[in-house]
Design a protein around this motif. Structure first.
Motif, PDB file in Angstrom:
ATOM      1  N   LEU A  92     -82.514 177.022  16.594  1.00 52.24           N
ATOM      2  CA  LEU A  92     -81.271 176.848  15.932  1.00 52.24           C
ATOM      3  C   LEU A  92     -80.227 176.398  17.290  1.00 52.24           C
ATOM      4  O   LEU A  92     -79.878 177.300  17.905  1.00 52.24           O
ATOM      5  N   THR A  93     -79.565 175.397  17.002  1.00 50.33           N
ATOM      6  CA  THR A  93     -78.440 174.933  17.724  1.00 50.33           C
ATOM      7  C   THR A  93     -77.421 174.821  16.897  1.00 50.33           C
ATOM      8  O   THR A  93     -77.259 173.865  16.150  1.00 50.33           O
ATOM      9  N   ALA A  94     -76.255 175.671  17.104  1.00 49.83           N
ATOM     10  CA  ALA A  94     -75.017 175.637  16.089  1.00 49.83           C
ATOM     11  C   ALA A  94     -73.782 174.868  16.644  1.00 49.83           C
ATOM     12  O   ALA A  94     -73.496 175.484  17.872  1.00 49.83           O
ATOM     13  N   LEU A  95     -73.358 173.776  16.296  1.00 44.70           N
ATOM     14  CA  LEU A  95     -72.406 173.114  16.770  1.00 44.70           C
ATOM     15  C   LEU A  95     -70.819 173.808  16.303  1.00 44.70           C
ATOM     16  O   LEU A  95     -70.861 173.856  15.012  1.00 44.70           O
ATOM     17  N   GLU A  96     -69.933 173.779  17.103  1.00 41.98           N
ATOM     18  CA  GLU A  96     -68.517 174.581  16.702  1.00 41.98           C
ATOM     19  C   GLU A  96     -67.474 173.870  17.567  1.00 41.98           C
ATOM     20  O   GLU A  96     -67.600 174.105  18.802  1.00 41.98           O
ATOM     21  N   ILE A  97     -66.364 173.059  17.019  1.00 40.35           N
ATOM     22  CA  ILE A  97     -65.535 172.299  17.826  1.00 40.35           C
ATOM     23  C   ILE A  97     -64.481 173.501  18.378  1.00 40.35           C
ATOM     24  O   ILE A  97     -63.837 173.430  19.314  1.00 40.35           O
ATOM     25  N   ARG A 101     -64.097 180.219  17.810  1.00 44.98           N
ATOM     26  CA  ARG A 101     -65.154 180.652  17.034  1.00 44.98           C
ATOM     27  C   ARG A 101     -66.607 180.403  17.752  1.00 44.98           C
ATOM     28  O   ARG A 101     -67.376 181.300  17.727  1.00 44.98           O
ATOM     29  N   ALA A 102     -66.569 179.397  18.570  1.00 49.70           N
ATOM     30  CA  ALA A 102     -67.925 179.240  19.574  1.00 49.70           C
ATOM     31  C   ALA A 102     -68.155 180.384  20.277  1.00 49.70           C
ATOM     32  O   ALA A 102     -69.105 180.911  20.623  1.00 49.70           O
ATOM     33  N   ASP A 103     -66.916 180.940  21.158  1.00 52.15           N
ATOM     34  CA  ASP A 103     -67.162 182.067  21.838  1.00 52.15           C
ATOM     35  C   ASP A 103     -67.465 183.440  21.135  1.00 52.15           C
ATOM     36  O   ASP A 103     -68.471 184.108  21.748  1.00 52.15           O
TER      37      ASP A 103
END
Length: 299
Positions: A92-97, A101-103
């Motif tokens: 699973l690769t989850a993208l978040e701009i 939130r990504a951290d």
């Protein structure tokens, strides 16, 4: 192997039946379908509206479990969908701009070898060329841009998306198809699954959402070599003048005679006054085959 998807998260309820006063002193018990609230609010400029309805998340996971291959999630946000997708055990690769939130998600999944959190714009990230599945709660203001980007890209085989309700309906041809859908119908099938009330998001948007899926056809209805010409033809027909296809087809840049148009529409199975938005993918493909085949002889 089918993966079991629980219908709801475990929850506790100590609701009392002993009287109105006891009930009034006790804090309300969340509905079993409500997820934990995001730790900090969504950013308006990023169109962040996070899912807090567990039933909708479960629906996403069930649709994804029915597909195959690695998963790419668009807009992981607070991780409501990400956590359940991770439980499938597939890459699973989850993208978040949003960097915060990504951290936060990186810290949460630091020990999970199947999950990769990427701080990236879904419109600019380089997607894998190998087969994969797309999942996403798409920011409503970016729906068209993301759809155009995905449909023009190879690699993925299935997608489960959450967009504005009216957009989802139009993408799936309910009440009439959109130009974008008609241009890609020969290569994909679009299926509408359910309406999602605005209250299923935090913060709640001004409109409801809709879940739909896209599946790449194993056998395209129009040859890949015809893609550009076919899509230009569909755009011209959609924007053409006339009360129906019979009039429109006689006024395009490759006009057909009235008798040829009548025969073609009979073969396709539609009436003279049918609007372009009412054609299905197979009907568009049949119409294109007739028009492109007739072009050499000018109808």
């Amino acid at each position: 192997m089918r993966t079991h998807i629980p219908s709801s998260l475990p929850f506790s309820s100590s609701a009392s039946r002993s009287g109105r006063s006891a009930r009034s002193r006790r804090a309300p018990v969340p509905a079993p379908s409500t997820l934990a609230q995001p730790s900090f609010g969504g950013r308006h400029e990023l169109g962040q509206n996070f899912l807090v309805d567990r039933r909708v998340v479960d629906r996403f996971v069930a649709l994804t479990a029915a597909a195959h291959g690695p998963i790419v999630e668009l807009g992981a946000g607070s991780g409501a969908i990400t956590r359940e997708l991770a439980a499938l055990g597939r890459p699973l690769t989850a993208l978040e701009i949003d960097r915060r939130r990504a951290d936060s998600l990186r810290r949460e999944f630091v020990d999970d070898p199947h999950v990769t959190i990427v701080q990236a714009d879904a419109l600019a990230w380089r997607y894998p060329t190998a087969q994969h599945t797309i999942v996403g709660n798409v920011p409503f203001h970016l729906t068209t841009a993301i759809m155009r980007s995905l449909l023009a890209r190879g690699g993925w085989t299935d997608a489960a998306l959450l967009t504005q309700w009216e957009v989802a309906r139009r993408r799936c041809g309910v009440g009439g198809s959109s130009l974008l859908t008609a241009q890609w119908d020969p290569w994909f099938t679009f299926r509408l699954h359910e309406r999602v009330p605005a209250r299923a998001f935090k913060p709640a948007p001004s409109v409801d959402g809709g879940v739909f899926t896209i599946e790449r056809r194993s056998e395209p209805l129009v040859p890949a070599a015809d893609t550009a010409a076919y899509q230009a033809f569909v755009a011209e027909v959609y924007r053409g003048k006339g009360r129906g296809l019979a009039q429109i087809l006689r006024r395009t840049s490759r006009p057909l005679r009235a008798d040829r148009v009548a025969g073609l529409l009979r073969a396709v199975g539609v009436g003279a006054e049918t609007l372009p938005s009412r054609l299905t993918g197979p009907q568009w493909a049949a119409l294109w085959a007739g028009v492109s085949g007739a072009a050499g002889g000018r109808g």
